[in-house]
Scaffold this active site. Sequence first.
Site, PDB file in Angstrom:
ATOM      1  N   CYS A 186      -2.049   5.320   0.435  1.00 20.67           N
ATOM      2  CA  CYS A 186      -3.140   5.963   1.369  1.00 20.67           C
ATOM      3  C   CYS A 186      -2.761   7.633   1.520  1.00 20.67           C
ATOM      4  O   CYS A 186      -1.517   7.888   1.939  1.00 20.67           O
ATOM      5  CB  CYS A 186      -3.165   5.503   2.926  1.00 20.67           C
ATOM      6  N   ASN A 221       1.009  -1.025  -0.172  1.00 21.75           N
ATOM      7  CA  ASN A 221       0.059   0.132   0.011  1.00 21.75           C
ATOM      8  C   ASN A 221       1.014   1.080   0.082  1.00 21.75           C
ATOM      9  O   ASN A 221       1.328   1.530   1.105  1.00 21.75           O
ATOM     10  CB  ASN A 221      -0.855  -0.225   1.300  1.00 21.75           C
TER      11      ASN A 221
END
Lengths: 465, 443
Positions: free
Chosen positions: A134, A131
């Site tokens: 974000c 990830n």
Amino acid sequence: MPDLSINFAGIKSPNPFWLASAPPTNSGYQVMKAFDAGWGGAVWKTLGVPVVNVSSRYGSVNYRDKRMIGFNNIELISDRPLADNLREIEEVKKYFPNHAVIASLMVQSRAEWHQIVRDVTNAGSDGIELNFGCPHGMCERGMGSAVGQEPEVLRTIVEWVMEVAQIPVIVKLTPNISDITEPARAARLGGADAISLINTIQSIVGVDLDKFAPYPIVDGKGTNGGYCGPAVKPIALNMIKNCAQDPEVRLPISGIGGIENWRDAVEHILLGASSVQVCTAAMHFGFGIIREMTAGLEQYMTEKGFHTIYDMVGKALPNVLHWEELNLKYKVTANIHEDKCIGCQLCYTACEDGAHQAIALREGTRVPEIIEENCVGCNLCSLVCPVENCITMERTDSGTEHLTWKERTEAETIPTTFNDDRAGGLHHWVPEPTAALGKEKHKTLPGKARQLGNPAPATDVVNES
Amino acid sequence: MAEYLPPTTEQEFHANFAQIKPRMNNTEALYESSRCLFCFDAPCIKACPTGIDIPQFIRQINTGNVTGAALTIYEANYFGNACGKVCPTEVLCEGACVYNLQDVKPIEIGRLQSFATRQVIESDRKLFGPGLTNGRKVAVIGAGPAGISCACELRALGYEVDVFEARSQPSGLTVYGVAPYKITNEEVLAEMAYLQAQFGYRVQYNSPITTREDLQALEEAYDAIFLGIGLGKTNALLLPGEERENCVGAVEFIEQLRQHHHRVAVGRKVIVLGGGNTAMDAASESSRLGAENVILAYRRGKEEMGAYDFEYDLAKSVGVKGLFNVAPVEIVGNGKVEGVKFIRTATVDGQVQIVPGSEFVEPCDMVIKATGQAKQTHFLSYIPGLQVDSKGRVVADAYTGQTTNPKYFASGDARNGGAEVVNAAAEAKVAARGIHTYLTSTN
Ligand SMILES: Cc1cc2nc3c(=O)[nH]c(=O)nc-3n(C[C@H](O)[C@H](O)[C@H](O)COP(=O)(O)OP(=O)(O)OC[C@H]3O[C@@H](n4cnc5c(N)ncnc54)[C@H](O)[C@@H]3O)c2cc1C
Ligand SMILES: Cc1cc2nc3c(=O)[nH]c(=O)nc-3n(C[C@H](O)[C@H](O)[C@H](O)COP(=O)(O)O)c2cc1C
Ligand code: SF4
Ligand code: SF4
Ligand code: SF4
């Protein structure tokens, strides 16, 4: 019967629909329920060092009667204990060995990355998603989109992960960057097996008009969040296209952003995605929407004669060119089909105020008329017309000529400076400015109310409290 | 065959007379307002006699500016809430909505209109106030839609206004005539109270102006006089037996109904004479009061009835039966009504002709005559120089509402011979402007 199964960079899945890393994949309970409903895979809610979330944490863009046309959140990664998540991953894989379980991860140091990659692999994950997207909360701690925006850092971290990874690694990209292909290339250079995009877009979905605070409001204050939902699909599609067309990226793409039905999914696929991920739609309507998605996809593939997903991946890409490669000789003109027209005259105002004054009103009928010599074929009228196929754009060129801006540039038949004699404009017809003032005379807007005169406004309106 | 049991309590009455255009909730208003296309030069505006900027107020509702929406409505029509509920929207604004041409349900303009206006009425938000006092006084006769609209407009222009009303409540036929399933008394009166609080005109109830002396007093005390007197009682049919018990005029019957609700008695079998909107109302209302049989008797064919199709459909939907091409010749009975003697008719070259020898008696125990309202010609004759036309309508200038006696202005039913609330509201506004022009130019 078309075959919906995919092998995405080595991750096998019975269909291309995965739940994106988000609240719907927060627990084993949810993921098993989703698989049972028909989802092909799930990217687990991002695991990392424990965090604490705020309440509230979601904001919505409602448009007219539609709710959650856009959606945002200020949530962080999973706030459940890592051990619980690992145990549940293991359990899910036991019950669903053929479904894809992908662990989404976000940590800081090389040692932490090594540790967590090993942990999720041991738990039985089929793949890993990093990830780097974000856009709130985590980036301020040097993670998430803070990494996604620094191709060099991104590449380094991918390299750390690849040092120990035994299962396929997907890099999830942030759209909060001007050129998406830069981090995509960095992912490839770092050795990633695939990319997924887009993560959420930094946003403020709205401001409370009474509390003077942005949504979502936490104890009277707010912060920028990450935007997703149907409204972001156009941005996602463009970024997917950019990555798919870049010869230096050449990685499988998992498409994410605004997918709510089979059509959205097919669009992602036609522009180069070979798996798709869904978050907002599942949060809005629940896991059950998968039935419509798979049924629609299957029907479409049957009708088009596609046997596998790979028959359609990137099918639209050859038709996505640079502007300078488009045919300047192609001409269309608006055409109103009188029998369908309901006389709303939205096309008239749109062309009159927003385009090229190429639509006229006629005495005795509410059906407007196209002034062909003024029509530049911009398409605005047909977009605002509320009746299907009432305004069509008809081809008006001979169909024999083909000339692009690029060709004209190369042939030096176009001006490149203002000092060029040929830079005199394209001679669009524009009515005299003063003519605009005469309009109200033959129109009745805003109705008889004005003719009759309005009553005086309150002279002593007091501020009601 | 009766669909409705006779209501015996206020609750039962309200159930039988449930509003056909019920109030929208916020979600309904949001969804419905979302559909409006915001047409250019919108046909709905043109179809509204008061010219409300409909797309504007609908968009205001959609963006959460309900107060602004009410302002837009009231700027054009002081009976904004009432009109939203009682107007024949099917043939006015909603009938003109472009969605009809696509065979899509038109925007529910009427209900949206009432949604917005009721909200400001209930919150008592001040939208308007009287204009700067200009020292002149106008008397308004009649507190119906015409009179009240005229009073509001004149107050906005700074006039002192006194309204003289024969009855004990304002709003004329809106509270004494319109069918109770279209609007409730409370709703009508709330709008009246709201307007009076905003504009501050005075109303003197139970004050009929009946004599030449009354008029003379007004002529002396006021700079101009507005006639908003509407029409009169139900026309007499001049048939033998008309005086029998239970043979009533529709206007009088409905007035009783509006005022006394379930305490009004209706026959078991009712014959309504007439083919206009009032006949449809009276028939529907009889059925909703629990009559077992309601027959609508009209002297021509179904297609030739004056009533709007949707009004006839509404009556049929509550079990009313039609009896066409019959003319009443006598109300039979012994003291009380026992039936109507009809004779069959045929329409030849547009003329109704009777079919000799075709008489028959249709038994019933109540007759409602919905055969038109009389004009107040006797009262009008007290006004010097005032002309009425051959149908008893006050003659007045279309652009100013001024009558042939320059001090008198008129609009509403008294001038147009009987139309709708919205026409009275629109015309009265014109007349108020006419009074203003008259009083400012003669000085
Ligand atoms: C049965 C029936 C049903 C109807 N249904 C509808 C409907 O559904 N929708 C619709 O839009 N329209 C309807 N109408 C028509 C509508 O009610 C009228 O067009 C409208 O009320 C006319 O307004 P107005 O002010 O001219 O007259 P009115 O409403 O008749 O008001 C006249 C007022 O003047 C008063 N008055 C009369 N003479 C004097 C005097 N000499 N001194 C003092 N006061 C006096 C009366 O008491 C009354 O209050 C209906 C009419 C009837 C009869
Ligand atoms: C068809 C179209 C053409 C535009 N052309 C220009 C342009 O030439 N120069 C410019 O600065 N902005 C241009 N814009 C951007 C607008 O000025 C504006 O910044 C943008 O549309 C966002 O505002 P809005 O969505 O609230 O209208 C264009 C927008 C549209 C829709
Ligand atoms: S927008 Fe379409 S329906 Fe409306 S007037 Fe134009 S052509 Fe007719
Ligand atoms: S295509 Fe564009 S220029 Fe042509 S009529 Fe439509 S809006 Fe006007
Ligand atoms: S005609 Fe219908 S759609 Fe058009 S502005 Fe009026 S209400 Fe809206």
